[in-house]
Design a protein around this motif. Structure first.
Motif, PDB file in Angstrom:
ATOM      1  N   THR A   1     -74.856 -77.355  47.834  1.00 53.16           N
ATOM      2  CA  THR A   1     -75.641 -76.773  46.758  1.00 53.16           C
ATOM      3  C   THR A   1     -74.737 -76.379  45.527  1.00 53.16           C
ATOM      4  OG1 THR A   1     -77.274 -75.754  48.501  1.00 53.16           O
ATOM      5  CG2 THR A   1     -77.555 -74.799  46.074  1.00 53.16           C
TER       6      THR A   1
ATOM      7  N   ARG B   1     -73.550 -74.360  42.785  1.00 50.67           N
ATOM      8  CA  ARG B   1     -72.829 -72.862  42.804  1.00 50.67           C
ATOM      9  C   ARG B   1     -73.636 -72.371  41.315  1.00 50.67           C
ATOM     10  NH1 ARG B   1     -67.961 -75.147  44.294  1.00 50.67           N
ATOM     11  NH2 ARG B   1     -67.225 -75.114  41.861  1.00 50.67           N
ATOM     12  N   LYS B   2     -73.845 -71.005  41.738  1.00 50.91           N
ATOM     13  CA  LYS B   2     -74.621 -70.070  40.569  1.00 50.91           C
ATOM     14  C   LYS B   2     -73.661 -70.054  39.583  1.00 50.91           C
ATOM     15  CE  LYS B   2     -76.986 -65.744  39.602  1.00 50.91           C
ATOM     16  NZ  LYS B   2     -77.202 -64.508  40.017  1.00 50.91           N
TER      17      LYS B   2
ATOM     18  N   GLU C   1     -73.173 -72.653  37.671  1.00 49.98           N
ATOM     19  CA  GLU C   1     -72.491 -74.057  37.321  1.00 49.98           C
ATOM     20  C   GLU C   1     -73.393 -75.168  37.436  1.00 49.98           C
ATOM     21  OE1 GLU C   1     -68.971 -74.351  40.000  1.00 49.98           O
ATOM     22  OE2 GLU C   1     -68.252 -72.522  39.586  1.00 49.98           O
ATOM     23  N   GLU C   2     -74.816 -74.762  37.001  1.00 52.56           N
ATOM     24  CA  GLU C   2     -75.995 -75.768  37.020  1.00 52.56           C
ATOM     25  C   GLU C   2     -75.587 -76.781  36.251  1.00 52.56           C
ATOM     26  OE1 GLU C   2     -77.060 -71.941  38.511  1.00 52.56           O
ATOM     27  OE2 GLU C   2     -76.244 -72.539  36.427  1.00 52.56           O
TER      28      GLU C   2
ATOM     29  N   GLN D   1     -72.958 -80.569  44.618  1.00 54.20           N
ATOM     30  CA  GLN D   1     -71.854 -80.002  43.933  1.00 54.20           C
ATOM     31  C   GLN D   1     -70.589 -80.037  45.032  1.00 54.20           C
ATOM     32  OE1 GLN D   1     -71.400 -76.350  42.144  1.00 54.20           O
ATOM     33  NE2 GLN D   1     -69.698 -76.852  40.772  1.00 54.20           N
TER      34      GLN D   1
ATOM     35  N   SER E   1     -67.305 -78.647  46.706  1.00 52.66           N
ATOM     36  CA  SER E   1     -66.480 -77.550  46.622  1.00 52.66           C
ATOM     37  C   SER E   1     -64.967 -77.413  47.018  1.00 52.66           C
ATOM     38  CB  SER E   1     -67.240 -76.493  47.936  1.00 52.66           C
ATOM     39  OG  SER E   1     -66.934 -77.178  49.085  1.00 52.66           O
TER      40      SER E   1
ATOM     41  N   TRP F   1     -65.222 -79.076  37.815  1.00 53.45           N
ATOM     42  CA  TRP F   1     -66.199 -79.220  38.382  1.00 53.45           C
ATOM     43  C   TRP F   1     -66.701 -80.447  38.768  1.00 53.45           C
ATOM     44  CZ3 TRP F   1     -69.391 -74.877  35.207  1.00 53.45           C
ATOM     45  CH2 TRP F   1     -68.747 -73.627  35.306  1.00 53.45           C
TER      46      TRP F   1
ATOM     47  N   THR G   1     -64.799 -67.087  36.238  1.00 54.09           N
ATOM     48  CA  THR G   1     -65.344 -67.984  37.384  1.00 54.09           C
ATOM     49  C   THR G   1     -65.714 -66.871  38.491  1.00 54.09           C
ATOM     50  OG1 THR G   1     -65.102 -69.709  38.900  1.00 54.09           O
ATOM     51  CG2 THR G   1     -63.057 -68.363  38.408  1.00 54.09           C
ATOM     52  N   ARG G   2     -66.937 -67.141  38.974  1.00 49.17           N
ATOM     53  CA  ARG G   2     -67.388 -66.295  40.269  1.00 49.17           C
ATOM     54  C   ARG G   2     -66.849 -66.947  41.419  1.00 49.17           C
ATOM     55  NH1 ARG G   2     -73.675 -65.145  38.116  1.00 49.17           N
ATOM     56  NH2 ARG G   2     -72.927 -64.253  35.817  1.00 49.17           N
ATOM     57  N   ASN G   3     -66.176 -68.031  41.633  1.00 50.52           N
ATOM     58  CA  ASN G   3     -65.882 -68.697  42.785  1.00 50.52           C
ATOM     59  C   ASN G   3     -65.142 -67.633  43.944  1.00 50.52           C
ATOM     60  OD1 ASN G   3     -65.319 -70.270  44.914  1.00 50.52           O
ATOM     61  ND2 ASN G   3     -64.994 -72.095  43.824  1.00 50.52           N
TER      62      ASN G   3
END
Length: 362
Positions: free
Chosen positions: A18, A20-21, A23-24, A49, A51, A57, A335-337
């Motif tokens: 899925t 990532r929020k 990163e659409e 996507q 990971s 990305w 980044t939120r990763n």
């Protein structure tokens, strides 16, 4: 060597997940652009996507007519010269005719207004990507694991033997002094990305400066040679059918390439901290050790050095800088990763490991 059945191989092929929020990807816009590149696409794609990457990305766009990969830079501040999609596209386009393990390119888009950044698209190579562990269903015995590590090195040696002048890849070269330029450049990158909670690396950097060798030769190098950047055959997982992630590729010193690759190579007798950093199945029983890989490379290429520690220490320092650049983006909320949250610990560990290698020299 036992081959995987078709039904098993389907279950172990590398797949995305899925998106990532934050990163659409606007697939309507991308599909429209792909049609201008000559592709006939009847529908919107199934979008996932990957990971595995910690830098750019990477998305999979699965259409009925084409299975494609899109790469774009991350949002936020980026190092000068990094995440250059046009350069990465051009390198692979030049390599493809002389190095068949590179994916077929579709096109590069420099118009950042489409999705918020430049990007390029290539055809997906279907196969197994060996990440931290081999996928469930893929088991290698000692003989097979050793053969995979040999094939892994042979593909690197093959890359280093490409005629850069005949292929046009010499356009990437800045001439002699590559090793010194790399040391200076990575020093500057570290200073720019340093946060309060990581080492200065001053002792290590002084040692590298005093022990920096001349280039052994100039050739095409990948600069990020790891098992999780290759694609294995679905029916024979010791065979390498693709190589990925050419972001850092250039014309440079082959021992710098080997040294950078070796420093990612976690082996079975490493300490627990090194094992915590494992991101490829290099510790499988039967795999070559780091020293065996260096010996094999030098025996097969005829290249030798009495200063190998420099290349290994530099490789560790370079990994530390890359980790710190990624952590810098996380620290500044670019980044939120969550995978990047503790990268600062890795950076400090690399400083310790560099000092340990230097200390062994006496």
């Amino acid at each position: 060597m036992t081959e995987l059945s078709k039904s098993v191989s389907d279950s172990v092929l590398d797949k995305g997940s899925t998106v990532r929020k934050g990163e659409e990807l606007n697939t309507d816009v991308v599909t429209g652009w792909l049609r201008t590149q000559g592709l006939t696409l009847s529908d919107e794609p199934e979008l996932t996507q990957y990971s595995g990457g910690a830098s750019n990305w990477t998305y999979r766009l699965k259409y009925p007519e084409a299975d494609l990969i899109l790469r774009r830079p991350p949002k936020g501040t980026k190092a000068k010269g990094a995440h250059d999609m046009g350069r990465e596209f051009r390198i692979q386009s030049l390599l493809r005719p002389v190095y068949p393990y590179v994916p077929n390119m579709v096109g590069h888009c420099a118009d950042e207004s489409l999705i918020g950044s430049e990007f390029y698209v290539m055809h997906r190579i279907e196969g197994i990507i060996p990440r931290k562990h081999m996928p469930r269903g893929v088991q290698l015995n000692r003989e097979q694991a050793r053969q995979l590590s040999i094939n892994f090195l042979d593909r690197l040696i093959e890359l280093h033997q490409i005629d850069i002048h005949a292929s046009g890849l010499d356009s990437l070269s800045k001439g002699g002094g590559y090793t010194r330029r790399q040391l200076d450049g990575w020093n500057q990158r570290y200073d720019k990305a340093r946060t309060w909670n990581v080492s200065s690396f001053n002792k290590v950097r002084r040692w590298l400066d005093l022990n920096c060798p001349e280039d052994v030769k100039l050739c095409m190098i990948h600069n990020d040679w790891r098992l999780d950047n290759v694609v294995l055959s679905p029916t024979n997982p010791t065979e390498i059918i693709g190589t990925l992630d050419w972001e850092l590729a250039t014309v440079g010193d082959p021992l710098m390439d080997l040294g950078s690759g070796i420093t990612y190579w976690v082996q079975g007798d490493d300490n627990f901290l090194m094992k915590m950093l494992q991101r490829q199945p290099s510790n499988l029983p039967g795999m070559m050790t780091r020293q065996e890989m260096v010996d094999y490379y030098m025996q097969k290429t005829g290249i030798h050095t009495n200063n190998w520690t420099f290349y290994e220490v530099f490789g560790l320092f370079r990994i530390a800088v890359i980790a710190q650049q990624i952590y810098y983006r996380y620290y500044h909320k670019q980044t939120r990763n969550p995978a990047f949250k503790n990268f600062w610990i890795m950076v400090n560990y690399f400083d310790w490991r560099c000092k340990s290698l230097i200390k062994k020299l006496g």
